[in-house]
Design a protein around this motif. Structure first.
Motif, PDB file in Angstrom:
ATOM      1  N   GLU A 192       0.830  -1.211   0.000  1.00  0.00           N
ATOM      2  CA  GLU A 192       0.000   0.000   0.000  1.00  0.00           C
ATOM      3  C   GLU A 192       0.862   1.258   0.000  1.00  0.00           C
ATOM      4  N   PHE A 193       1.900   1.307   0.839  1.00  0.00           N
ATOM      5  CA  PHE A 193       2.759   2.496   0.884  1.00  0.00           C
ATOM      6  C   PHE A 193       3.390   2.758  -0.479  1.00  0.00           C
ATOM      7  N   ASP A 194       3.933   1.722  -1.127  1.00  0.00           N
ATOM      8  CA  ASP A 194       4.579   1.893  -2.429  1.00  0.00           C
ATOM      9  C   ASP A 194       3.600   2.417  -3.472  1.00  0.00           C
ATOM     10  N   LEU A 195       2.374   1.901  -3.453  1.00  0.00           N
ATOM     11  CA  LEU A 195       1.378   2.340  -4.427  1.00  0.00           C
ATOM     12  C   LEU A 195       0.996   3.797  -4.210  1.00  0.00           C
ATOM     13  N   ILE A 196       0.782   4.169  -2.944  1.00  0.00           N
ATOM     14  CA  ILE A 196       0.412   5.555  -2.652  1.00  0.00           C
ATOM     15  C   ILE A 196       1.568   6.496  -2.980  1.00  0.00           C
ATOM     16  N   ALA A 197       2.795   6.077  -2.663  1.00  0.00           N
ATOM     17  CA  ALA A 197       3.964   6.911  -2.970  1.00  0.00           C
ATOM     18  C   ALA A 197       4.105   7.110  -4.482  1.00  0.00           C
ATOM     19  N   ASP A 198       3.849   6.065  -5.260  1.00  0.00           N
ATOM     20  CA  ASP A 198       3.937   6.183  -6.715  1.00  0.00           C
ATOM     21  C   ASP A 198       2.902   7.175  -7.241  1.00  0.00           C
ATOM     22  N   LEU A 199       1.673   7.106  -6.704  1.00  0.00           N
ATOM     23  CA  LEU A 199       0.644   8.059  -7.134  1.00  0.00           C
ATOM     24  C   LEU A 199       1.040   9.479  -6.769  1.00  0.00           C
ATOM     25  N   ALA A 200       1.624   9.655  -5.567  1.00  0.00           N
ATOM     26  CA  ALA A 200       2.014  10.990  -5.116  1.00  0.00           C
ATOM     27  C   ALA A 200       3.197  11.535  -5.908  1.00  0.00           C
ATOM     28  N   ASP A 201       4.096  10.663  -6.349  1.00  0.00           N
ATOM     29  CA  ASP A 201       5.303  11.102  -7.050  1.00  0.00           C
ATOM     30  C   ASP A 201       5.068  11.347  -8.537  1.00  0.00           C
ATOM     31  N   HIS A 202       4.148  10.586  -9.134  1.00  0.00           N
ATOM     32  CA  HIS A 202       4.060  10.611 -10.598  1.00  0.00           C
ATOM     33  C   HIS A 202       2.671  10.915 -11.170  1.00  0.00           C
ATOM     34  N   HIS A 203       1.632  10.894 -10.345  1.00  0.00           N
ATOM     35  CA  HIS A 203       0.285  11.004 -10.914  1.00  0.00           C
ATOM     36  C   HIS A 203      -0.616  11.927 -10.109  1.00  0.00           C
ATOM     37  N   VAL A 204      -0.044  12.985  -9.523  1.00  0.00           N
ATOM     38  CA  VAL A 204      -0.822  13.877  -8.672  1.00  0.00           C
ATOM     39  C   VAL A 204      -1.949  14.538  -9.450  1.00  0.00           C
ATOM     40  N   GLU A 205      -1.646  15.128 -10.592  1.00  0.00           N
ATOM     41  CA  GLU A 205      -2.659  15.873 -11.338  1.00  0.00           C
ATOM     42  C   GLU A 205      -3.726  14.950 -11.916  1.00  0.00           C
ATOM     43  N   GLU A 206      -3.300  13.785 -12.415  1.00  0.00           N
ATOM     44  CA  GLU A 206      -4.277  12.845 -12.967  1.00  0.00           C
ATOM     45  C   GLU A 206      -5.252  12.372 -11.885  1.00  0.00           C
ATOM     46  N   MET A 207      -4.720  12.028 -10.710  1.00  0.00           N
ATOM     47  CA  MET A 207      -5.577  11.568  -9.641  1.00  0.00           C
ATOM     48  C   MET A 207      -6.478  12.685  -9.123  1.00  0.00           C
ATOM     49  N   ALA A 208      -5.939  13.895  -9.013  1.00  0.00           N
ATOM     50  CA  ALA A 208      -6.751  15.016  -8.539  1.00  0.00           C
ATOM     51  C   ALA A 208      -7.922  15.268  -9.485  1.00  0.00           C
ATOM     52  N   GLY A 209      -7.648  15.235 -10.791  1.00  0.00           N
ATOM     53  CA  GLY A 209      -8.719  15.429 -11.761  1.00  0.00           C
ATOM     54  C   GLY A 209      -9.763  14.336 -11.685  1.00  0.00           C
ATOM     55  N   TYR A 210      -9.294  13.098 -11.532  1.00  0.00           N
ATOM     56  CA  TYR A 210     -10.220  11.968 -11.436  1.00  0.00           C
ATOM     57  C   TYR A 210     -11.094  12.088 -10.194  1.00  0.00           C
ATOM     58  N   VAL A 211     -10.490  12.447  -9.074  1.00  0.00           N
ATOM     59  CA  VAL A 211     -11.255  12.580  -7.832  1.00  0.00           C
ATOM     60  C   VAL A 211     -12.286  13.691  -7.960  1.00  0.00           C
ATOM     61  N   ARG A 212     -11.905  14.805  -8.536  1.00  0.00           N
ATOM     62  CA  ARG A 212     -12.862  15.912  -8.696  1.00  0.00           C
ATOM     63  C   ARG A 212     -14.035  15.503  -9.575  1.00  0.00           C
ATOM     64  N   ARG A 213     -13.749  14.740 -10.624  1.00  0.00           N
ATOM     65  CA  ARG A 213     -14.843  14.287 -11.490  1.00  0.00           C
ATOM     66  C   ARG A 213     -15.765  13.342 -10.734  1.00  0.00           C
ATOM     67  N   ARG A 214     -15.187  12.461  -9.913  1.00  0.00           N
ATOM     68  CA  ARG A 214     -15.998  11.506  -9.167  1.00  0.00           C
ATOM     69  C   ARG A 214     -16.834  12.202  -8.088  1.00  0.00           C
ATOM     70  N   LEU A 215     -16.252  13.207  -7.436  1.00  0.00           N
ATOM     71  CA  LEU A 215     -16.972  13.885  -6.370  1.00  0.00           C
ATOM     72  C   LEU A 215     -18.040  14.824  -6.896  1.00  0.00           C
ATOM     73  N   GLY A 216     -17.845  15.333  -8.108  1.00  0.00           N
ATOM     74  CA  GLY A 216     -18.843  16.231  -8.686  1.00  0.00           C
ATOM     75  C   GLY A 216     -19.025  17.486  -7.854  1.00  0.00           C
ATOM     76  N   PRO A 217     -20.279  17.846  -7.531  1.00  0.00           N
ATOM     77  CA  PRO A 217     -20.539  19.076  -6.768  1.00  0.00           C
ATOM     78  C   PRO A 217     -19.908  19.085  -5.387  1.00  0.00           C
ATOM     79  N   ALA A 218     -19.573  17.895  -4.856  1.00  0.00           N
ATOM     80  CA  ALA A 218     -18.962  17.846  -3.526  1.00  0.00           C
ATOM     81  C   ALA A 218     -17.530  18.377  -3.535  1.00  0.00           C
ATOM     82  N   ALA A 219     -16.912  18.437  -4.717  1.00  0.00           N
ATOM     83  CA  ALA A 219     -15.555  18.980  -4.817  1.00  0.00           C
ATOM     84  C   ALA A 219     -15.616  20.505  -4.759  1.00  0.00           C
ATOM     85  N   ARG A 220     -14.739  21.099  -3.969  1.00  0.00           N
ATOM     86  CA  ARG A 220     -14.730  22.548  -3.793  1.00  0.00           C
ATOM     87  C   ARG A 220     -13.582  23.159  -4.578  1.00  0.00           C
TER      88      ARG A 220
END
Length: 246
Positions: free
Chosen positions: A161-189
């Protein structure tokens, strides 16, 4: 979609987290090395002349000893919520002969410790038959059926789990942030910067400021390769832009 209490308890008790043993009528608690085998039984590895082996020595006219294992989760990154705590109670028996040889192989499936080479000489293995499992999270305590505990599978991503989260934090911050915002919809501020803080076979938990949100996968993942396949459309910019255009 999220893991059952039995699955979380089995994951915590798998053998990758520190544990302590409370032995009936003995001083303690004692630190203990353990794994849980494929049948949901706990295997305890310890020095033959150590405090744990002495504490587990049966009373006269008995062949086992009652004890409780206490195991608490350790979040992989700062800001991640704990999965909680599990207590596994049962009776431990010293293994000998073919039983201890098989137990050493079963132990190595989870933790190929070098001390296993000394089992039968300076090291011993006790097998604990589970009689009761209690799981606590956020001050809520539940009883887990021992049969459900034995049948549950530990989460395949927990040890990495640590390695996977570290990889997302090191290499995929913007992609994950965009994906999360799309999933949250109006709940994203506006200005939210989502950060993945937990990950399991069913989905992941993101921290957004002081808030936590759980996002589920469309299906449980089997392993790291399966997770990479599932997240590929999210982490591939070209795929994500194509999906948004569609």
């Amino acid at each position: 979609m999220q893991p059952t209490h039995a699955e979380v308890a089995r994951t915590l008790a798998a053998g990758h987290l520190p544990a302590t043993a409370h032995i009936a009528c003995r001083p303690g608690p004692l630190p203990v090395r353990h794994v849980t085998d494929g049948q949901g039984r706990v295997l305890l590895l310890s020095p033959r002349d150590g405090a744990l082996a002495a504490g587990l020595r049966p009373a006269p006219d008995t062949d086992d000893t009652a004890l409780v294992l206490d195991i608490s989760d350790v979040p992989p990154v700062a800001g991640g919520p704990s999965l909680g705590r599990v207590w596994v109670a049962g009776w431990a028996t010293l293994l000998t002969g073919e039983d201890v040889r098989q137990a050493a192989l079963d132990y190595a499936d989870t933790d190929p410790a070098s001390d296993l080479l000394d089992v039968g000489a300076t090291q011993v293995i006790h097998r604990m038959d589970v009689a009761e499992v209690r799981y606590e999270r956020n001050a809520v305590l539940v009883d887990v059926d021992p049969d459900d505990f034995a049948a549950a599978n530990p989460d395949p991503l927990h040890t990495i789990e640590f390695d996977l989260i570290a990889d997302l934090a090191d290499h995929h911050v913007e992609e994950m942030a965009g994906y999360v915002r799309r999933r949250l919809g109006p709940a994203a501020r506006p200005g939210d910067q989502p950060r993945v803080v937990r990950l399991d076979r069913y989905g992941f938990v993101v921290r957004i400021g002081v808030r936590l949100a759980r996002l589920s996968f469309p299906r449980p993942v089997a392993d790291r390769h399966d997770l990479a396949h599932l997240l590929h459309p999210v982490l591939c910019n070209r795929c994500a832009h194509r999906d948004e255009a569609a």
